[in-house]
Scaffold this active site. Sequence first.
Site, PDB file in Angstrom:
ATOM      1  N   CYS A   2       0.871  -1.167   0.000  1.00  0.00           N
ATOM      2  CA  CYS A   2       0.000   0.000   0.000  1.00  0.00           C
ATOM      3  C   CYS A   2       0.909   1.218   0.000  1.00  0.00           C
ATOM      4  CB  CYS A   2      -0.850   0.005   1.251  1.00  0.00           C
ATOM      5  SG  CYS A   2      -1.729  -1.547   1.478  1.00  0.00           S
ATOM      6  N   ARG A  27       1.305   1.938  -5.915  1.00  0.00           N
ATOM      7  CA  ARG A  27       1.546   0.871  -4.932  1.00  0.00           C
ATOM      8  C   ARG A  27       0.290   0.089  -4.570  1.00  0.00           C
ATOM      9  NH1 ARG A  27       6.249   1.252  -2.343  1.00  0.00           N
ATOM     10  NH2 ARG A  27       5.404   0.028  -0.635  1.00  0.00           N
ATOM     11  N   TRP A  75      -3.786  -1.777  -1.272  1.00  0.00           N
ATOM     12  CA  TRP A  75      -3.800  -2.983  -2.093  1.00  0.00           C
ATOM     13  C   TRP A  75      -4.155  -4.089  -1.117  1.00  0.00           C
ATOM     14  CZ3 TRP A  75      -1.224  -7.727  -2.327  1.00  0.00           C
ATOM     15  CH2 TRP A  75      -1.332  -8.411  -3.549  1.00  0.00           C
ATOM     16  N   ASN A 101       1.106  -0.382   5.916  1.00  0.00           N
ATOM     17  CA  ASN A 101       1.446  -1.101   4.689  1.00  0.00           C
ATOM     18  C   ASN A 101       2.162  -2.373   5.114  1.00  0.00           C
ATOM     19  OD1 ASN A 101       2.448  -1.946   2.196  1.00  0.00           O
ATOM     20  ND2 ASN A 101       4.203  -0.564   2.294  1.00  0.00           N
ATOM     21  N   GLY A 102       1.570  -3.519   4.813  1.00  0.00           N
ATOM     22  CA  GLY A 102       2.220  -4.775   5.196  1.00  0.00           C
ATOM     23  C   GLY A 102       1.197  -5.780   5.680  1.00  0.00           C
ATOM     24  N   GLU A 488       8.522 -11.891 -21.788  1.00  0.00           N
ATOM     25  CA  GLU A 488       8.268 -10.523 -21.331  1.00  0.00           C
ATOM     26  C   GLU A 488       7.154  -9.867 -22.166  1.00  0.00           C
ATOM     27  OE1 GLU A 488       8.829  -8.830 -18.823  1.00  0.00           O
ATOM     28  OE2 GLU A 488       8.700  -6.739 -19.402  1.00  0.00           O
ATOM     29  N   LYS A 492       3.699  -8.450 -20.570  1.00  0.00           N
ATOM     30  CA  LYS A 492       3.256  -7.060 -20.759  1.00  0.00           C
ATOM     31  C   LYS A 492       1.818  -7.027 -21.241  1.00  0.00           C
ATOM     32  CE  LYS A 492       5.421  -5.297 -18.965  1.00  0.00           C
ATOM     33  NZ  LYS A 492       6.612  -5.693 -18.296  1.00  0.00           N
ATOM     34  N   GLU A 495      -0.758  -8.273 -18.471  1.00  0.00           N
ATOM     35  CA  GLU A 495      -0.968  -7.462 -17.270  1.00  0.00           C
ATOM     36  C   GLU A 495      -1.700  -6.157 -17.539  1.00  0.00           C
ATOM     37  OE1 GLU A 495       3.685  -5.980 -16.726  1.00  0.00           O
ATOM     38  OE2 GLU A 495       2.472  -6.273 -14.949  1.00  0.00           O
ATOM     39  N   HIS A 511       5.640 -28.899 -29.433  1.00  0.00           N
ATOM     40  CA  HIS A 511       5.385 -29.824 -28.329  1.00  0.00           C
ATOM     41  C   HIS A 511       4.076 -29.500 -27.603  1.00  0.00           C
ATOM     42  CE1 HIS A 511       9.270 -31.661 -28.903  1.00  0.00           C
ATOM     43  NE2 HIS A 511       9.818 -30.469 -28.918  1.00  0.00           N
ATOM     44  N   LYS A 610       2.730  -1.856  -8.062  1.00  0.00           N
ATOM     45  CA  LYS A 610       4.088  -1.681  -8.581  1.00  0.00           C
ATOM     46  C   LYS A 610       5.113  -2.431  -7.742  1.00  0.00           C
ATOM     47  CE  LYS A 610       7.115   0.094 -11.311  1.00  0.00           C
ATOM     48  NZ  LYS A 610       7.216  -0.629 -12.592  1.00  0.00           N
TER      49      LYS A 610
HETATM   50  O1  M6R Z   1      10.375  -4.338  -8.277  1.00  0.00           O
HETATM   51  P1  M6R Z   1      10.682  -5.697  -8.837  1.00  0.00           P
HETATM   52  O2  M6R Z   1      11.490  -5.642 -10.067  1.00  0.00           O
HETATM   53  O3  M6R Z   1      11.267  -6.615  -7.813  1.00  0.00           O
HETATM   54  O4  M6R Z   1       9.263  -6.289  -9.225  1.00  0.00           O
HETATM   55  C1  M6R Z   1       9.118  -7.590  -9.703  1.00  0.00           C
HETATM   56  C2  M6R Z   1       7.767  -7.795 -10.316  1.00  0.00           C
HETATM   57  O5  M6R Z   1       6.762  -7.585  -9.368  1.00  0.00           O
HETATM   58  C3  M6R Z   1       7.536  -6.866 -11.505  1.00  0.00           C
HETATM   59  O6  M6R Z   1       8.526  -7.007 -12.464  1.00  0.00           O
HETATM   60  C4  M6R Z   1       6.160  -7.147 -12.145  1.00  0.00           C
HETATM   61  O7  M6R Z   1       6.154  -8.407 -12.727  1.00  0.00           O
HETATM   62  C5  M6R Z   1       5.830  -6.054 -13.165  1.00  0.00           C
HETATM   63  N1  M6R Z   1       4.477  -5.619 -12.990  1.00  0.00           N
HETATM   64  C6  M6R Z   1       5.966  -6.494 -14.571  1.00  0.00           C
HETATM   65  O8  M6R Z   1       5.655  -5.501 -15.478  1.00  0.00           O
END
Ligand code: M6R
Length: 615
Positions: A2, A27, A75, A101-102, A488, A492, A495, A511, A610
């Site tokens: 959060c 966050r 969150w 937060n936590g 990747e 992208k 998400e 396969h 994030k």
């Molecule tokens: O801050 P970090 O690089 O440790 O975060 C890792 C993942 O949470 C982060 O890369 C996540 O998969 C992104 N939303 C991808 O775009």
Amino acid sequence: MCGIVGYIGHRDAYPVILKGLQRLEYRGYDSAGIALYDGLEIKLSKTKGKVADLELKFSQQIEPKGSLGIGHTRWATHGIPNDTNSHPHFSNSGDLVIIHNGIIENYEALKQELIKRGYHFSSDTDTEVLINLIEDIQKNNGLKLGKAVQVALNQVIGAYAIAVFDIKKPNEIVAARLGSPLAIGVGEGEFFIASDASPFLEYTNNAVYLEDEEMAIISLHNPLNIRKIKDDRLVSPYVQELKINLEQIEKGGYDHFMLKEIFEQPHAIKDTYRGRLLTDEGIIKMAGIEDHMAKFLNANRIIIVACGTSWHAGLVAEYIIEELVRVPVEVEYASEFRYRNPVIDNSDVVIAISQSGETADTLAAIKLAKEKGAFVFGVCNVVGSSISRETDAGAYTHAGPEIGVASTKAFTTQITVLTLIALRLAKAKGTISNTDFRAHLVELEMIPKKVEEVLKSETLTKEIAAIYKDVSNFLYLGRGFNFPVALEGALKLKEISYIHAEGYPAAEMKHGPIALIDENMPIAVIATKYGHYEKVVSNIQEIKSRKGKIIAVVTKGDTQVKGIADHVIEIPETIELLSPLLTTIPLQLLSYHIAVMLDKNVDQPRNLAKSVTVE
Ligand code: M6R
């Protein structure tokens, strides 16, 4: 995961906190709330939804007065996102108020104890348990707020960054952290508390970052009092001067942070290698590596731990390091590594990659690796983050703040740092010739210009996005250094557009995934002119004969794939191991434009945050 913001000083707290929450919305954004003390009472407003919904609610309900306040953007972990579960939370007496937060892991046991003592709870959150625990301790022992917080936190298992105030002592906020970040902005006669420095950048450049297991009593009448939660030891505050500015954390004319960050990549990559890549002198200089060269050169293997996009960067690094340094590399999801009793000892070097430097699983993996005697090197973007402090040494990516939840420039700058490391180690180990080494330096230096060129394909990717935006599935294929780019690309797309997508090594298609291919399936194939080119061309033929639609990323001047694919996006020629820095760009743009066309919230996709500071 959060965002928390607090203010105490001479300004109106509301605009400071509201704007701060907007900046921290990356966050978490399923609910938000602010509590203000106006000299008489605490005014609280909270709501399910975004900070904008909170702003509206405030404007309809409450006059936002007061120069002390705390705010939260959530969150959800414990309890669904609704008005009641939103923070801030009051204690039963209504005197104490908290943001958190936590996760408090032992909250249920604590809650049952408190219920036995007559406490009642209106929310499902662990946070409401914590504030009532603090109240209980304060009342039963006649303690000041700071002391009561400290005693309570010693009973708590879990992670937290909290800010608490007491209506009976409205000149003070108590803050503490364990496992979740917390920065204190130090102004003239005012203090700011936040999950990162962005909420207070326009007011002060001076910040104190709390370490794990530290708490701060932030008072208008006394110097900043920081102490260890466990043994009450005083800590002298280390005030850092921040180097980031406001411009860096604003959209700068782009519709979304994600697009801004995609277009920042040429600059970000340059910032990553600046001062490290010295082409004229023919050297790479990285203090974190030089100081620990023996560790790297004597390592039996390198283990990379990371999550999400950072894990994909780790996979690219596996290919690069093995190619250049000839040392075995293993890449692990931090979340798996931390729980599977890995075989690891002091002959291993662990590289932890994280944009935020706060990812809970990566942090736990680091701690485990250290316990087992490994040397741990961090690759982080956020300066001063928990991971950068927890590791034995490290290298920052210097990408600048990344606000969009979907990582873009973090990925390319992580690959840049890891390439520099691989080249430096290869040079030291003698696994690369002088000529090749120089050729790589020269080519790496040219990457930002080439990224700029790839960015010109934006109009084309937009046209392609318009054709495929309504599909339900997407496949991404790549080989070698570009296999992780396929993963990747798929991440992208899913998400931010919520379209199901999978990344595969191109040759694995036969396969299984080939069964999915029909005229409705778009397949993004990275088919650049390197070692596996002919094989990837065969895969493209196989897809075409099953009527799949091909979007191919090819090397400039390619004619063979052009003849078969439905769409081609060209990238400039480069050395193969540097190609992920270019091939990933059109895939970022494609997912961005599909999500925009589908009217999705690109910067804050549903259910994501994030910085994932919970397990
Ligand atoms: O801050 P970090 O690089 O440790 O975060 C890792 C993942 O949470 C982060 O890369 C996540 O998969 C992104 N939303 C991808 O775009």
